[in-house]
Design a protein around this motif. Sequence first.
Motif, short mmCIF file in Angstrom:
data_model
loop_
_atom_site.label_atom_id
_atom_site.label_comp_id
_atom_site.label_asym_id
_atom_site.label_seq_id
_atom_site.Cartn_x
_atom_site.Cartn_y
_atom_site.Cartn_z
N ALA A 15 1.23 7.73 -9.16
CA ALA A 15 1.06 8.59 -7.99
C ALA A 15 0.32 7.87 -6.86
N LEU A 16 -0.51 6.90 -7.20
CA LEU A 16 -1.30 6.20 -6.19
C LEU A 16 -0.70 4.87 -5.76
N ASP A 17 0.40 4.46 -6.34
CA ASP A 17 1.03 3.17 -6.05
C ASP A 17 1.91 3.28 -4.80
N PRO A 18 1.47 2.68 -3.67
CA PRO A 18 2.26 2.82 -2.44
C PRO A 18 3.66 2.22 -2.54
N MET A 19 3.82 1.19 -3.32
CA MET A 19 5.14 0.58 -3.41
C MET A 19 6.10 1.45 -4.23
N ASN A 21 5.88 4.76 -4.16
CA ASN A 21 6.02 6.03 -3.45
C ASN A 21 6.57 5.93 -2.03
N PHE A 22 6.79 4.74 -1.55
CA PHE A 22 7.41 4.55 -0.24
C PHE A 22 8.65 3.70 -0.41
N LYS A 23 9.68 4.06 0.33
CA LYS A 23 10.87 3.22 0.33
C LYS A 23 10.46 1.85 0.85
N HIS A 24 11.01 0.82 0.24
CA HIS A 24 10.72 -0.54 0.68
C HIS A 24 11.90 -1.43 0.33
N VAL A 38 8.53 -8.21 2.38
CA VAL A 38 8.83 -6.82 2.01
C VAL A 38 8.48 -5.97 3.22
N VAL A 39 9.38 -5.06 3.57
CA VAL A 39 9.06 -4.06 4.59
C VAL A 39 9.11 -2.70 3.91
N ARG A 40 8.20 -1.84 4.32
CA ARG A 40 8.15 -0.52 3.71
C ARG A 40 8.17 0.55 4.79
N ASN A 107 3.23 -7.91 -2.05
CA ASN A 107 3.09 -6.57 -1.48
C ASN A 107 1.76 -6.34 -0.77
N ALA A 108 1.14 -7.41 -0.26
CA ALA A 108 -0.08 -7.29 0.54
C ALA A 108 0.31 -7.36 2.02
N ARG A 109 -0.40 -6.58 2.84
CA ARG A 109 -0.13 -6.61 4.28
C ARG A 109 -0.34 -8.03 4.81
N VAL A 110 0.57 -8.45 5.68
CA VAL A 110 0.50 -9.77 6.30
C VAL A 110 -0.51 -9.75 7.45
N PHE A 111 -0.57 -8.66 8.18
CA PHE A 111 -1.40 -8.54 9.37
C PHE A 111 -2.39 -7.40 9.24
N THR A 112 -3.43 -7.46 10.08
CA THR A 112 -4.34 -6.33 10.24
C THR A 112 -4.03 -5.68 11.59
N ASP A 113 -4.57 -4.52 11.84
CA ASP A 113 -4.34 -3.85 13.11
C ASP A 113 -4.82 -4.69 14.29
#
Length: 156
Positions: A15-19, A21-24, A38-40, A107-113
């Motif tokens: 339930a807590l796994d973003p990969m 629970n989100f289409k990617h 990977v894009v999600r 599956n780690a974000r490449v960039f920060t905001d």
Amino acid sequence: MARTKAAGVDLRSMALDPMRNFKHERLTIEEWDGAQVVVRALSAGDWVEYRRRASLAVAEARQDAGLPVQNSEAEDAEGAPIEPRVEIHSSPLYAFVLVRALLDESNARVFTDDDVPAVAEAFSPVHDRLVGKVFELSGVAAGAGAEDPVDAAGKG
């Protein structure tokens, strides 16, 4: 206490796994020496921030064009407000989408905001293609005949 495991299945982790629970989608980017990314789909929080940024961009464009930030004067035959079209610089908005949804092979974000301005400056057809895939995974129609996501966000 709630039971989190049933028949060897860790429901909490799933339930807590973003990969999960989100289409990617995993993609190979030939222009980046065949790098795997990977894009999600965007999360609810991503959409809230996207709409906020889009509304600000539309308001700034209206102000730059000498228009009131909110138009409430003209109406169409059905009583809906007629909004004069303004051109916005969409690269920062689309860069935000890419920053939130581009992941590396682990599956780690490449960039920060904080990277949004740099990504916007480097924005290219490759980036645009990736953003198009993010919108597709997020259930937003893209392409000819589809409502521009910037326009849709600016109406909120």
